[in-house]
Design a protein around this motif. Structure first.
Motif, PDB file in Angstrom:
ATOM      1  N   VAL A   1       0.873  -1.264   0.109  1.00  0.00           N
ATOM      2  CA  VAL A   1      -0.386  -0.085   0.492  1.00  0.00           C
ATOM      3  C   VAL A   1       1.408   1.412   0.051  1.00  0.00           C
ATOM      4  CG1 VAL A   1      -2.048   0.957   0.614  1.00  0.00           C
ATOM      5  CG2 VAL A   1      -1.839  -1.264   1.299  1.00  0.00           C
ATOM      6  N   VAL A   2       0.174   2.269  -0.979  1.00  0.00           N
ATOM      7  CA  VAL A   2       1.907   3.065  -1.143  1.00  0.00           C
ATOM      8  C   VAL A   2       0.764   4.013  -1.039  1.00  0.00           C
ATOM      9  CG1 VAL A   2       2.923   4.924  -2.623  1.00  0.00           C
ATOM     10  CG2 VAL A   2       2.997   2.103  -2.951  1.00  0.00           C
ATOM     11  N   ARG A   3       1.099   5.168  -0.101  1.00  0.00           N
ATOM     12  CA  ARG A   3       0.400   6.763   0.264  1.00  0.00           C
ATOM     13  C   ARG A   3       1.228   7.820  -0.688  1.00  0.00           C
ATOM     14  NH1 ARG A   3      -0.559   9.817   5.684  1.00  0.00           N
ATOM     15  NH2 ARG A   3       1.570   9.896   5.691  1.00  0.00           N
ATOM     16  N   PHE A   4       0.849   9.063  -1.021  1.00  0.00           N
ATOM     17  CA  PHE A   4       1.038   9.972  -2.347  1.00  0.00           C
ATOM     18  C   PHE A   4       0.008  11.613  -1.994  1.00  0.00           C
ATOM     19  CE2 PHE A   4      -1.586   7.516  -4.577  1.00  0.00           C
ATOM     20  CZ  PHE A   4      -2.281   7.907  -5.976  1.00  0.00           C
ATOM     21  N   ARG A   5       0.601  12.518  -1.889  1.00  0.00           N
ATOM     22  CA  ARG A   5      -0.261  13.537  -1.980  1.00  0.00           C
ATOM     23  C   ARG A   5      -0.971  13.822  -3.844  1.00  0.00           C
ATOM     24  NH1 ARG A   5       2.312  19.091   0.878  1.00  0.00           N
ATOM     25  NH2 ARG A   5       0.581  20.469  -0.464  1.00  0.00           N
ATOM     26  N   VAL A   6      -1.805  14.296  -3.797  1.00  0.00           N
ATOM     27  CA  VAL A   6      -2.587  14.997  -5.119  1.00  0.00           C
ATOM     28  C   VAL A   6      -2.571  16.115  -4.996  1.00  0.00           C
ATOM     29  CG1 VAL A   6      -3.479  14.962  -7.121  1.00  0.00           C
ATOM     30  CG2 VAL A   6      -3.726  12.713  -5.986  1.00  0.00           C
ATOM     31  N   ASN A   7      -1.565  16.462  -5.341  1.00  0.00           N
ATOM     32  CA  ASN A   7      -1.579  18.527  -5.471  1.00  0.00           C
ATOM     33  C   ASN A   7      -2.611  18.823  -5.839  1.00  0.00           C
ATOM     34  OD1 ASN A   7       1.200  18.685  -3.755  1.00  0.00           O
ATOM     35  ND2 ASN A   7       1.968  17.877  -5.522  1.00  0.00           N
ATOM     36  N   ARG A   8      -2.623  20.286  -5.556  1.00  0.00           N
ATOM     37  CA  ARG A   8      -3.475  21.258  -6.318  1.00  0.00           C
ATOM     38  C   ARG A   8      -3.467  21.074  -7.566  1.00  0.00           C
ATOM     39  NH1 ARG A   8      -1.849  24.932  -1.755  1.00  0.00           N
ATOM     40  NH2 ARG A   8      -4.146  25.759  -0.574  1.00  0.00           N
ATOM     41  N   ASP A   9      -2.492  21.047  -8.259  1.00  0.00           N
ATOM     42  CA  ASP A   9      -2.591  21.450  -9.545  1.00  0.00           C
ATOM     43  C   ASP A   9      -2.415  19.284  -9.896  1.00  0.00           C
ATOM     44  OD1 ASP A   9       0.457  19.895  -8.828  1.00  0.00           O
ATOM     45  OD2 ASP A   9       1.517  21.374  -9.471  1.00  0.00           O
ATOM     46  N   GLY A  10      -2.684  18.834  -9.843  1.00  0.00           N
ATOM     47  CA  GLY A  10      -3.109  17.465 -10.288  1.00  0.00           C
ATOM     48  C   GLY A  10      -1.688  16.237  -9.918  1.00  0.00           C
ATOM     49  N   SER A  11      -0.410  17.106  -9.604  1.00  0.00           N
ATOM     50  CA  SER A  11       0.970  16.228  -9.922  1.00  0.00           C
ATOM     51  C   SER A  11       1.146  15.482  -8.374  1.00  0.00           C
ATOM     52  CB  SER A  11       1.746  17.462  -9.465  1.00  0.00           C
ATOM     53  OG  SER A  11       1.834  18.529  -8.104  1.00  0.00           O
ATOM     54  N   VAL A  12       1.881  14.317  -8.339  1.00  0.00           N
ATOM     55  CA  VAL A  12       1.498  13.191  -7.615  1.00  0.00           C
ATOM     56  C   VAL A  12       2.805  13.785  -6.670  1.00  0.00           C
ATOM     57  CG1 VAL A  12       2.614  10.708  -7.120  1.00  0.00           C
ATOM     58  CG2 VAL A  12       0.535  11.267  -8.566  1.00  0.00           C
ATOM     59  N   SER A  13       3.121  14.040  -4.945  1.00  0.00           N
ATOM     60  CA  SER A  13       4.434  13.875  -4.527  1.00  0.00           C
ATOM     61  C   SER A  13       4.019  13.019  -3.476  1.00  0.00           C
ATOM     62  CB  SER A  13       4.506  15.614  -4.891  1.00  0.00           C
ATOM     63  OG  SER A  13       3.864  15.783  -3.414  1.00  0.00           O
ATOM     64  N   ASN A  14       5.355  13.047  -2.922  1.00  0.00           N
ATOM     65  CA  ASN A  14       5.503  12.335  -1.373  1.00  0.00           C
ATOM     66  C   ASN A  14       5.219  10.734  -0.502  1.00  0.00           C
ATOM     67  OD1 ASN A  14       4.620  15.473  -0.775  1.00  0.00           O
ATOM     68  ND2 ASN A  14       6.031  15.166   0.284  1.00  0.00           N
ATOM     69  N   ALA A  15       5.777  10.193  -1.607  1.00  0.00           N
ATOM     70  CA  ALA A  15       4.934   8.743  -2.467  1.00  0.00           C
ATOM     71  C   ALA A  15       5.963   8.257  -1.296  1.00  0.00           C
ATOM     72  CB  ALA A  15       5.172   8.243  -3.418  1.00  0.00           C
ATOM     73  N   GLU A  16       5.078   7.358   0.087  1.00  0.00           N
ATOM     74  CA  GLU A  16       5.256   6.666   0.454  1.00  0.00           C
ATOM     75  C   GLU A  16       5.069   5.035   0.900  1.00  0.00           C
ATOM     76  OE1 GLU A  16       5.484   8.176   4.702  1.00  0.00           O
ATOM     77  OE2 GLU A  16       3.520   8.625   4.088  1.00  0.00           O
ATOM     78  N   VAL A  17       5.570   4.483   1.476  1.00  0.00           N
ATOM     79  CA  VAL A  17       4.997   2.404   1.631  1.00  0.00           C
ATOM     80  C   VAL A  17       4.818   2.848   2.818  1.00  0.00           C
ATOM     81  CG1 VAL A  17       5.637   0.264   2.033  1.00  0.00           C
ATOM     82  CG2 VAL A  17       6.666   1.977   0.288  1.00  0.00           C
ATOM     83  N   VAL A  18       3.107   2.834   2.750  1.00  0.00           N
ATOM     84  CA  VAL A  18       2.279   2.133   4.421  1.00  0.00           C
ATOM     85  C   VAL A  18       2.024   0.763   4.679  1.00  0.00           C
ATOM     86  CG1 VAL A  18       1.568   4.954   4.536  1.00  0.00           C
ATOM     87  CG2 VAL A  18       0.338   2.741   3.538  1.00  0.00           C
TER      88      VAL A  18
END
Length: 425
Positions: A364-381
Motif C-alpha cells: 500500500v502506497v500513500r501519496f499526495r495529489v497536489n492542487r495542480d494534480g501532480s503526485v508527490s510525497n509517495a511512501e509505503v505504508v
C-alpha cells in the motif's frame, strides 16, 4: 325461468366467483415483493425465477460447453466475449466474475495454463443443482475442484449461476448463498445505521443466485453512492471497490468490520479485518452527504492500519498547506479507478529476486495529489518485501498528473492511497 334452472345458474355463478377469488389469492401469494416491518431490511424477489425439472445430463453438457467456449474463443474484445458468455452464464455470475478484474476468469478457471481444459474437464453431480467441476492444472500437476450452482435464467435456459472460488474444501449447499438480494430502505436516522444496511445489502449481491441482483446493484449505486466512486466501465460500471473487499472467499463469509464516527461531520472510519488470526486490517474513511433527503456516500479513501485520525493527517515538513484525506470531490486518475488499476498492472515489473524468493502480496502506497494534480510525497505504508516496495513506489511516482481533489469547489492537496498487488502465477 324454472326454479331448477335458477338453482343451476346460481351454483354456476358461485363456482365462477369463488374460482376467481381463489386465483386472485394465489396470485397475491406469488407476488414478487415481500413487505417488511417498518425500519427493517426487506428481502424481496422482483421477478419470480422459473422452476423446471432438473436434467442432470443437460446441466453437465452446458458446463462442459462453457469451458470449451472459453478455451476456443479467440475474441480480443472483452465486451464481445461477455456477450457470447451470456449463453452459458447468468448476468448475476458475470457480475461476480467482473469483481476479479477478469484475471484468469476466476473463480471459474483458476489456471495459469488452460490448454488442457477441453480434454481433461470432468463434471460430477453433487445433487440439488450443485455440480463439481474438476480441471487438471498441467503446471502444478494437480486437479482443481470448483463447485458451481446451476439455475434457470430469465430466458428459460439452464445456466451457471454461481461458483465457489478454488480452494474451498467444505460441503456445498444453498445455505452458503443469499437466496435473495437483501434490500434496504432509503431513509435512515444516522450514518452508521445507513452504512451497516448498505454493506449488508451490497454483500448479498455477490453471493446469491437471485437473478435480480444486477438490477438491484445498479439501483444501490445510483441511489446511495456518488458516481465518482463507481469502479469499472461500460456494462461493468456498477462496482464499488471498497465494498467488494468486504467478503472473504476463503471462508465464504463477510470479514468482520467496524464503523465508527470520524472527527469531522459526516466522516466515518470503516475498519475491515483481513486476517482473522492477526491484527492486520484495512481501514477506510467514508464521507457521507445527503441527496434527495437520504444519505449518499460522496467519498471513500483507503488508509493504512496505523492511520488513526478521522480527518486531517500530519503535514509534511516544509509546507503550511492543509492536507485533506477525504474531500467533497476526491482526486481522480485520468480515466477513473478502472484506468488506474490498468495503469498499475501494465507498468509494473515483478522484481526477479522477489520471484525467486516467492514473495507476493499487496503493497500500500500513500501519496499526495497536489492542487495542480501532480503526485508527490509517495511512501509505503504497508510493506511486503524490499524489492516489491521499491517497485510499487516507482510505479506510483511515474503516474501522470491527476484531476485534483476539490473542497467547496476549490482544488486542494489530498492524501491518497492505492494498493499495488504482486501475485505469482
Amino acid at each position: 325461468m324454472t326454479p331448477t334452472k335458477k338453482l343451476a345458474l346460481s351454483c354456476l355463478l358461485t363456482v365462477l366467483v369463488g374460482g376467481g377469488l381463489l386465483l386472485w389469492l394465489f396470485s397475491r401469494a406469488d407476488s414478487s415483493a415481500v413487505s417488511a416491518l417498518k425500519g427493517k431490511d426487506s428481502v424481496s424477489v422482483v421477478t419470480k425465477q422459473k422452476a423446471i425439472a432438473v436434467d442432470t445430463a443437460k446441466d453437465i453438457a452446458v458446463i462442459k460447453a462453457y469451458y470449451r467456449f472459453v478455451v476456443e474463443d479467440s475474441s480480443t474484445d472483452w465486451d464481445e466475449f461477455e456477450e457470447r458468455e451470456r449463453k452459458y452464464l447468468t448476468q448475476t455470475l458475470i457480475d461476480k466474475l467482473s469483481l476479479y478484474n477478469e484475471s484468469d476468469y476466476l473463480p471459474l478457471l483458476p489456471l495459469s495454463d488452460f490448454r488442457m481444459v477441453s480434454s481433461t474437464i470432468k463434471v460430477l453431480s453433487l445433487g440439488k443443482e450443485w455440480y463439481k467441476v474438476r480441471l487438471f492444472d498441467p503446471t502444478d500437476k494437480e486437479w482443481i475442484n470448483i463447485p458451481v450452482r446451476m439455475v434457470t435464467d430469465k430466458d428459460g435456459r439452464r445456466k451457471m449461476g454461481y461458483a465457489i472460488p478454488y480452494g474451498w474444501d467444505g460441503p456445498v449447499s444453498d445455505a452458503l448463498l443469499e437466496k435473495h438480494v437483501v434490500k434496504m430502505k432509503e431513509e435512515w436516522q444516522d450514518g452508521q445505521s445507513f452504512l451497516k444496511a448498505l454493506f449488508r445489502s451490497y454483500i448479498s449481491l455477490n453471493h446469491t443466485i437471485d437473478l435480480d441482483a444486477p438490477s438491484y446493484r445498479k439501483y444501490l449505486c445510483q441511489t446511495f453512492i456518488d458516481k465518482k466512486q463507481w469502479d469499472g466501465d461500460g456494462d461493468r460500471t456498477y462496482f464499488i471497490n471498497i465494498l467488494d473487499g468486504l467478503w472473504d472467499d476463503s471462508t465464504l463469509s463477510p470479514f468482520k468490520y467496524t464503523i465508527t464516527p470520524g472527527n469531522q461531520k459526516g466522516l466515518y472510519k470503516v475498519r475491515i479485518g483481513i486476517e482473522r488470526t492477526t491484527d492486520v486490517s484495512d481501514e477506510y474513511l467514508v464521507k457521507l452527504g445527503r441527496h434527495n433527503g437520504h444519505f449518499v456516500i460522496t467519498g471513500m479513501d483507503y488508509q493504512s492500519q496505523d492511520i488513526a485520525s478521522g480527518g486531517e493527517l500530519p503535514q509534511p515538513d516544509g509546507t503550511e498547506d492543509k492536507i485533506y484525506t477525504v474531500v467533497d470531490q476526491m482526486p481522480q486518475f485520468p480515466g477513473g479507478l478502472h484506468a488506474l488499476m490498468e495503469y498499475l498492472k501494465n507498468n509494473m515489473s515483478y522484481p526477479k529476486e522477489e520471484v525467486k524468493a516467492g514473495h507476493e502480496g499487496r503493497v500500500v502506497v500513500r501519496f499526495r495529489v497536489n492542487r495542480d494534480g501532480s503526485v508527490s510525497n509517495a511512501e509505503v505504508v504497508r510493506s511486503v518485501a524490499k524489492g516489491l516496495d521499491e517497485e510499487a513506489l516507482r510505479v506510483v511516482r511515474s503516474m501522470p498528473d491527476w484531476e485534483p481533489g476539490r473542497e467547496d469547489g476549490l482544488p486542494v492537496p489530498v492524501w491518497y492511497s492505492v494498493p499495488v498487488t504482486f501475485k505469482l502465477e
